[in-house]
Enzyme design. Structure first.
Site, mmCIF file in Angstrom:
data_model
loop_
_atom_site.group_PDB
_atom_site.id
_atom_site.type_symbol
_atom_site.label_atom_id
_atom_site.label_comp_id
_atom_site.label_asym_id
_atom_site.label_seq_id
_atom_site.Cartn_x
_atom_site.Cartn_y
_atom_site.Cartn_z
ATOM 1 N N THR A 1 6.146 1.682 -6.225
ATOM 2 C CA THR A 1 4.860 2.027 -6.788
ATOM 3 C C THR A 1 3.870 1.200 -5.994
ATOM 4 O OG1 THR A 1 4.807 0.242 -8.379
ATOM 5 C CG2 THR A 1 5.889 2.258 -9.074
ATOM 6 N N THR A 2 2.631 1.291 -6.040
ATOM 7 C CA THR A 2 1.709 2.227 -6.674
ATOM 8 C C THR A 2 0.920 2.891 -5.555
ATOM 9 O OG1 THR A 2 1.521 0.859 -8.663
ATOM 10 C CG2 THR A 2 -0.330 2.324 -8.174
#
Length: 280
Positions: free
Chosen positions: A54-55
């Site tokens: 992520t992100t």
């Protein structure tokens, strides 16, 4: 395929006869076992024993679109990698960012890059931006079985629309769900565990018509804020000289911002937050 072509020049007929412009379809005929979606699906959830990334955040600006991602991958409650790259050029005018099972995601990106290049070579033209977004949706749909066992891949796709109507924003962003659902986003979007915090940040800093420099600052600020509240998102790391990866896509094509450029923005944000007596 025609029987008469079998064995010409020592190549199987599938390599010599036109089968369409999709490399994935070609692979499904010639070597289906190499497609990620054709592999045996785990019979139990395995999400916590594989690295996840992520992100990813994308924002439009006056002349195109930006995409950036943090550098952390996690495996359960551990940091499995601090310098992973999660944003890649898909072709000359589009980029893709990945969140989810890192190994499968990177493999999907490589296959997608070949898919777009194969289309361009076979058809002699570049696939439209909508066509690229739809091709990616088909690949995600092929990974549904693995996604249900914790190996989901949820990318973010963005590009410069060479066919944009006059007055329309040429920078466009597409998000997906694990079933291959494809949704065009307006202005900005994010995926991954830190995306909630990143999008909350963008609500305050992004606005239509930003220039490129302001959009870069808005994007890096969003990743900073995501890392501030999400343990799976890595923030700027001046000790190791690790900063988010940021790509800019405009009429000139896609280009990765240098670490020096991104570091200057991240360091300025960090300094301003420090001057604000650590109030975030």
């Amino acid at each position: 395929m025609s029987d008469s072509s079998t064995g010409r020049n020592g190549f199987p007929s599938a390599y010599l006869d036109r089968m369409g412009s999709s490399f994935t379809d070609f692979l499904a005929t010639t070597a289906p076992d190499l497609l990620p979606g054709r592999r045996p699906v785990p019979q139990m959830p395995v999400g916590d024993i594989t690295p996840h990334g992520t992100t990813i955040v994308a924002v439009t600006y006056e002349g195109g679109v930006l995409m950036g991602g943090d550098r952390r991958a996690t495996m359960g409650n551990l940091i499995s990698q601090r310098d992973i790259e999660k944003v890649y050029p898909a072709d000359s005018y589009s980029v893709i960012g990945i969140a989810g099972a890192a190994g499968i995601a990177i493999e999907m990106v490589k296959l997608y890059q070949v898919e777009l290049e194969h289309y361009e070579k076979i058809e002699g033209i570049t696939l439209s931006l909508d066509g690229k977004a739809n091709r990616l949706a088909q690949m995600i749909r092929g990974n549904l079985g693995a996604a249900l066992q914790g190996l989901a891949v949820v990318p973010l796709f963005a590009g410069f629309d060479l066919d944009a109507a006059e007055g329309a924003t040429p920078g466009r962003i597409f998000s997906y769900d694990v079933t291959g659902g494809n949704y065009e986003e307006r202005g900005y979007s994010g995926v991954g565990s830190g995306s909630l915090f990143a999008k909350n940040s963008l609500k305050k800093t992004w606005r239509p018509g930003l220039d490129a420099d302001a959009a870069v600052r808005s994007l890096v600020t969003a990743l900073y804020d995501a890392a501030d509240d999400d343990s799976a998102t890595g923030g700027p790391d001046p000790v190791r000289r690790l900063y988010p990866i940021v790509y800019r896509v405009d009429a000139e094509g896609s280009v990765r911002l240098s670490d020096t450029e991104v570091a200057a923005v991240a360091d300025a944000i960090t300094a301003e937050r420090a001057e604000n007596e650590g109030q975030g």
